[in-house]
Design a protein around this motif. Structure first.
Motif, PDB file in Angstrom:
ATOM      1  N   PHE A 126      -7.270  68.135  17.785  1.00  0.00           N
ATOM      2  CA  PHE A 126      -8.165  67.005  17.570  1.00  0.00           C
ATOM      3  C   PHE A 126      -9.011  66.694  18.801  1.00  0.00           C
ATOM      4  O   PHE A 126      -9.754  65.731  18.810  1.00  0.00           O
ATOM      5  N   PHE A 127      -8.888  67.510  19.834  1.00  0.00           N
ATOM      6  CA  PHE A 127      -9.653  67.320  21.063  1.00  0.00           C
ATOM      7  C   PHE A 127     -10.511  68.550  21.316  1.00  0.00           C
ATOM      8  O   PHE A 127     -10.013  69.665  21.327  1.00  0.00           O
ATOM      9  N   ARG A 128     -11.794  68.318  21.533  1.00  0.00           N
ATOM     10  CA  ARG A 128     -12.661  69.414  21.948  1.00  0.00           C
ATOM     11  C   ARG A 128     -13.151  69.100  23.351  1.00  0.00           C
ATOM     12  O   ARG A 128     -12.380  69.162  24.287  1.00  0.00           O
ATOM     13  N   LYS A 129     -14.416  68.718  23.480  1.00  0.00           N
ATOM     14  CA  LYS A 129     -14.975  68.464  24.811  1.00  0.00           C
ATOM     15  C   LYS A 129     -15.223  66.994  25.090  1.00  0.00           C
ATOM     16  O   LYS A 129     -15.400  66.602  26.227  1.00  0.00           O
ATOM     17  N   GLY A 130     -15.296  66.169  24.056  1.00  0.00           N
ATOM     18  CA  GLY A 130     -15.577  64.761  24.254  1.00  0.00           C
ATOM     19  C   GLY A 130     -17.024  64.490  24.620  1.00  0.00           C
ATOM     20  O   GLY A 130     -17.337  63.465  25.205  1.00  0.00           O
ATOM     21  N   LYS A 131     -17.909  65.401  24.280  1.00  0.00           N
ATOM     22  CA  LYS A 131     -19.331  65.268  24.597  1.00  0.00           C
ATOM     23  C   LYS A 131     -20.106  64.887  23.339  1.00  0.00           C
ATOM     24  O   LYS A 131     -19.925  65.497  22.277  1.00  0.00           O
ATOM     25  N   VAL A 132     -20.969  63.911  23.466  1.00  0.00           N
ATOM     26  CA  VAL A 132     -21.827  63.516  22.353  1.00  0.00           C
ATOM     27  C   VAL A 132     -22.728  64.690  21.989  1.00  0.00           C
ATOM     28  O   VAL A 132     -23.332  65.317  22.855  1.00  0.00           O
ATOM     29  N   GLY A 133     -22.797  65.000  20.714  1.00  0.00           N
ATOM     30  CA  GLY A 133     -23.664  66.076  20.232  1.00  0.00           C
ATOM     31  C   GLY A 133     -23.043  67.455  20.291  1.00  0.00           C
ATOM     32  O   GLY A 133     -23.654  68.425  19.838  1.00  0.00           O
ATOM     33  N   ASP A 134     -21.820  67.567  20.805  1.00  0.00           N
ATOM     34  CA  ASP A 134     -21.178  68.883  20.907  1.00  0.00           C
ATOM     35  C   ASP A 134     -20.960  69.511  19.532  1.00  0.00           C
ATOM     36  O   ASP A 134     -20.882  70.722  19.408  1.00  0.00           O
ATOM     37  N   TRP A 135     -20.903  68.685  18.506  1.00  0.00           N
ATOM     38  CA  TRP A 135     -20.707  69.196  17.153  1.00  0.00           C
ATOM     39  C   TRP A 135     -21.721  70.270  16.810  1.00  0.00           C
ATOM     40  O   TRP A 135     -21.407  71.228  16.104  1.00  0.00           O
ATOM     41  N   SER A 136     -22.936  70.128  17.316  1.00  0.00           N
ATOM     42  CA  SER A 136     -23.991  71.071  16.945  1.00  0.00           C
ATOM     43  C   SER A 136     -23.730  72.474  17.484  1.00  0.00           C
ATOM     44  O   SER A 136     -24.286  73.448  16.979  1.00  0.00           O
ATOM     45  N   ASN A 137     -22.864  72.599  18.481  1.00  0.00           N
ATOM     46  CA  ASN A 137     -22.544  73.913  19.031  1.00  0.00           C
ATOM     47  C   ASN A 137     -21.572  74.698  18.161  1.00  0.00           C
ATOM     48  O   ASN A 137     -21.310  75.867  18.429  1.00  0.00           O
ATOM     49  N   TYR A 138     -21.020  74.068  17.150  1.00  0.00           N
ATOM     50  CA  TYR A 138     -20.080  74.720  16.253  1.00  0.00           C
ATOM     51  C   TYR A 138     -20.749  75.165  14.957  1.00  0.00           C
ATOM     52  O   TYR A 138     -20.104  75.760  14.102  1.00  0.00           O
ATOM     53  N   LEU A 139     -22.026  74.845  14.811  1.00  0.00           N
ATOM     54  CA  LEU A 139     -22.763  75.126  13.588  1.00  0.00           C
ATOM     55  C   LEU A 139     -23.938  76.046  13.872  1.00  0.00           C
ATOM     56  O   LEU A 139     -24.437  76.096  14.993  1.00  0.00           O
ATOM     57  N   THR A 140     -24.395  76.727  12.834  1.00  0.00           N
ATOM     58  CA  THR A 140     -25.610  77.526  12.977  1.00  0.00           C
ATOM     59  C   THR A 140     -26.807  76.580  13.036  1.00  0.00           C
ATOM     60  O   THR A 140     -26.703  75.400  12.652  1.00  0.00           O
ATOM     61  N   SER A 141     -27.944  77.091  13.461  1.00  0.00           N
ATOM     62  CA  SER A 141     -29.161  76.269  13.509  1.00  0.00           C
ATOM     63  C   SER A 141     -29.522  75.748  12.121  1.00  0.00           C
ATOM     64  O   SER A 141     -29.950  74.591  11.977  1.00  0.00           O
ATOM     65  N   ALA A 142     -29.340  76.562  11.103  1.00  0.00           N
ATOM     66  CA  ALA A 142     -29.642  76.131   9.729  1.00  0.00           C
ATOM     67  C   ALA A 142     -28.712  74.996   9.298  1.00  0.00           C
ATOM     68  O   ALA A 142     -29.146  74.054   8.618  1.00  0.00           O
ATOM     69  N   MET A 143     -27.449  75.072   9.687  1.00  0.00           N
ATOM     70  CA  MET A 143     -26.500  74.006   9.343  1.00  0.00           C
ATOM     71  C   MET A 143     -26.870  72.705  10.050  1.00  0.00           C
ATOM     72  O   MET A 143     -26.818  71.633   9.448  1.00  0.00           O
ATOM     73  N   VAL A 144     -27.239  72.798  11.320  1.00  0.00           N
ATOM     74  CA  VAL A 144     -27.639  71.612  12.077  1.00  0.00           C
ATOM     75  C   VAL A 144     -28.843  70.959  11.411  1.00  0.00           C
ATOM     76  O   VAL A 144     -28.871  69.748  11.203  1.00  0.00           O
ATOM     77  N   GLU A 145     -29.812  71.768  11.050  1.00  0.00           N
ATOM     78  CA  GLU A 145     -31.014  71.235  10.391  1.00  0.00           C
ATOM     79  C   GLU A 145     -30.654  70.561   9.074  1.00  0.00           C
ATOM     80  O   GLU A 145     -31.129  69.465   8.774  1.00  0.00           O
ATOM     81  N   ARG A 146     -29.790  71.198   8.292  1.00  0.00           N
ATOM     82  CA  ARG A 146     -29.381  70.622   6.996  1.00  0.00           C
ATOM     83  C   ARG A 146     -28.654  69.302   7.212  1.00  0.00           C
ATOM     84  O   ARG A 146     -28.917  68.320   6.510  1.00  0.00           O
ATOM     85  N   LEU A 147     -27.769  69.273   8.184  1.00  0.00           N
ATOM     86  CA  LEU A 147     -27.005  68.055   8.428  1.00  0.00           C
ATOM     87  C   LEU A 147     -27.893  66.934   8.954  1.00  0.00           C
ATOM     88  O   LEU A 147     -27.766  65.779   8.544  1.00  0.00           O
ATOM     89  N   GLU A 148     -28.813  67.248   9.842  1.00  0.00           N
ATOM     90  CA  GLU A 148     -29.720  66.221  10.353  1.00  0.00           C
ATOM     91  C   GLU A 148     -30.588  65.643   9.242  1.00  0.00           C
ATOM     92  O   GLU A 148     -30.816  64.432   9.192  1.00  0.00           O
ATOM     93  N   LYS A 149     -31.056  66.491   8.318  1.00  0.00           N
ATOM     94  CA  LYS A 149     -31.837  65.994   7.172  1.00  0.00           C
ATOM     95  C   LYS A 149     -30.974  65.106   6.285  1.00  0.00           C
ATOM     96  O   LYS A 149     -31.422  64.068   5.806  1.00  0.00           O
ATOM     97  N   LEU A 150     -29.740  65.527   6.063  1.00  0.00           N
ATOM     98  CA  LEU A 150     -28.816  64.750   5.229  1.00  0.00           C
ATOM     99  C   LEU A 150     -28.535  63.386   5.857  1.00  0.00           C
ATOM    100  O   LEU A 150     -28.553  62.363   5.176  1.00  0.00           O
ATOM    101  N   ILE A 151     -28.310  63.378   7.158  1.00  0.00           N
ATOM    102  CA  ILE A 151     -28.058  62.120   7.864  1.00  0.00           C
ATOM    103  C   ILE A 151     -29.259  61.194   7.732  1.00  0.00           C
ATOM    104  O   ILE A 151     -29.115  60.010   7.415  1.00  0.00           O
ATOM    105  N   GLN A 152     -30.438  61.742   7.947  1.00  0.00           N
ATOM    106  CA  GLN A 152     -31.652  60.933   7.834  1.00  0.00           C
ATOM    107  C   GLN A 152     -31.787  60.378   6.415  1.00  0.00           C
ATOM    108  O   GLN A 152     -32.088  59.199   6.230  1.00  0.00           O
ATOM    109  N   GLU A 153     -31.541  61.208   5.433  1.00  0.00           N
ATOM    110  CA  GLU A 153     -31.655  60.787   4.030  1.00  0.00           C
ATOM    111  C   GLU A 153     -30.623  59.714   3.685  1.00  0.00           C
ATOM    112  O   GLU A 153     -30.946  58.697   3.085  1.00  0.00           O
ATOM    113  N   LYS A 154     -29.387  59.929   4.071  1.00  0.00           N
ATOM    114  CA  LYS A 154     -28.300  59.021   3.698  1.00  0.00           C
ATOM    115  C   LYS A 154     -28.355  57.689   4.441  1.00  0.00           C
ATOM    116  O   LYS A 154     -27.979  56.662   3.893  1.00  0.00           O
TER     117      LYS A 154
END
Length: 171
Positions: A126-154
């Motif tokens: 349950f511990f990674r780096k504790g850095k804001v935005g680190d989640w994006s380093n675990y996803l592909t660029s396409a996934m990040v884009e999809r998630l950012e659009k979803l967040i904006q929409e929701k």
């Protein structure tokens, strides 16, 4: 969206079979199919409730804690009805609490390095780096884009925002 990555790691370890592929878990998350239900509906429910009942529900974001932990600790103490005294602030009590509760300190505790969650998953997962935005380093660029659009929409017109980071490297 560190919650998504934690859900993925949690789901990954929960099964007694091969880990779920990230792209499959990610797709389910984006479609609102999660262990605990649609993530954005839950978050927005708590957000709305905190706006309607600010005396009863405190909505804290990890990004805000990382940005100014002292201010957030003072806000939390005030919310709980036990604000820091001027003397406590001068003595560095707020800073000491911040140090004791820091990500590095909590990550280093033996129970979090060697202990198990109730489901049998090692707490260290349950511990990674504790850095804001680190989640994006675990996803592909396409996934990040999809998630950012979803967040904006929701979250559109809700007043709730998250600090996003589009610096993902392809995984």
């Amino acid at each position: 969206m560190d919650v998504f990555i934690s859900l993925w790691l949690f789901t990954d370890k929960l099964q007694n079979q091969e880990p779920f592929p990230l792209d499959k878990v990610f797709d389910k998350f984006c479609r609102g199919i999660c262990i605990h239900g649609p993530f954005f509906d839950q978050v927005l429910g708590y957000w709305k409730a905190s706006r309607e009942n600010p005396d009863k529900i405190l909505f804290l974001k990890y990004e805000d804690l990382k940005e100014d932990i002292s201010c957030q600790l003072k806000h939390l103490a005030m919310f709980l009805g036990v604000p820091f005294t001027e003397g406590e602030e001068k003595q560095g009590v707020v800073e000491e609490i911040a140090k004791i509760c820091s990500f590095d300190k909590l990550q280093g505790l033996e129970v979090n390095r060697k202990g198990l969650f109730v489901t049998g998953i090692p707490n260290e997962n349950f511990f990674r780096k504790g850095k804001v935005g680190d989640w994006s380093n675990y996803l592909t660029s396409a996934m990040v884009e999809r998630l950012e659009k979803l967040i904006q929409e929701k979250l559109d017109n809700s007043g709730l925002t998250f600090q996003l980071s589009s610096t993902a490297s392809d995984v």
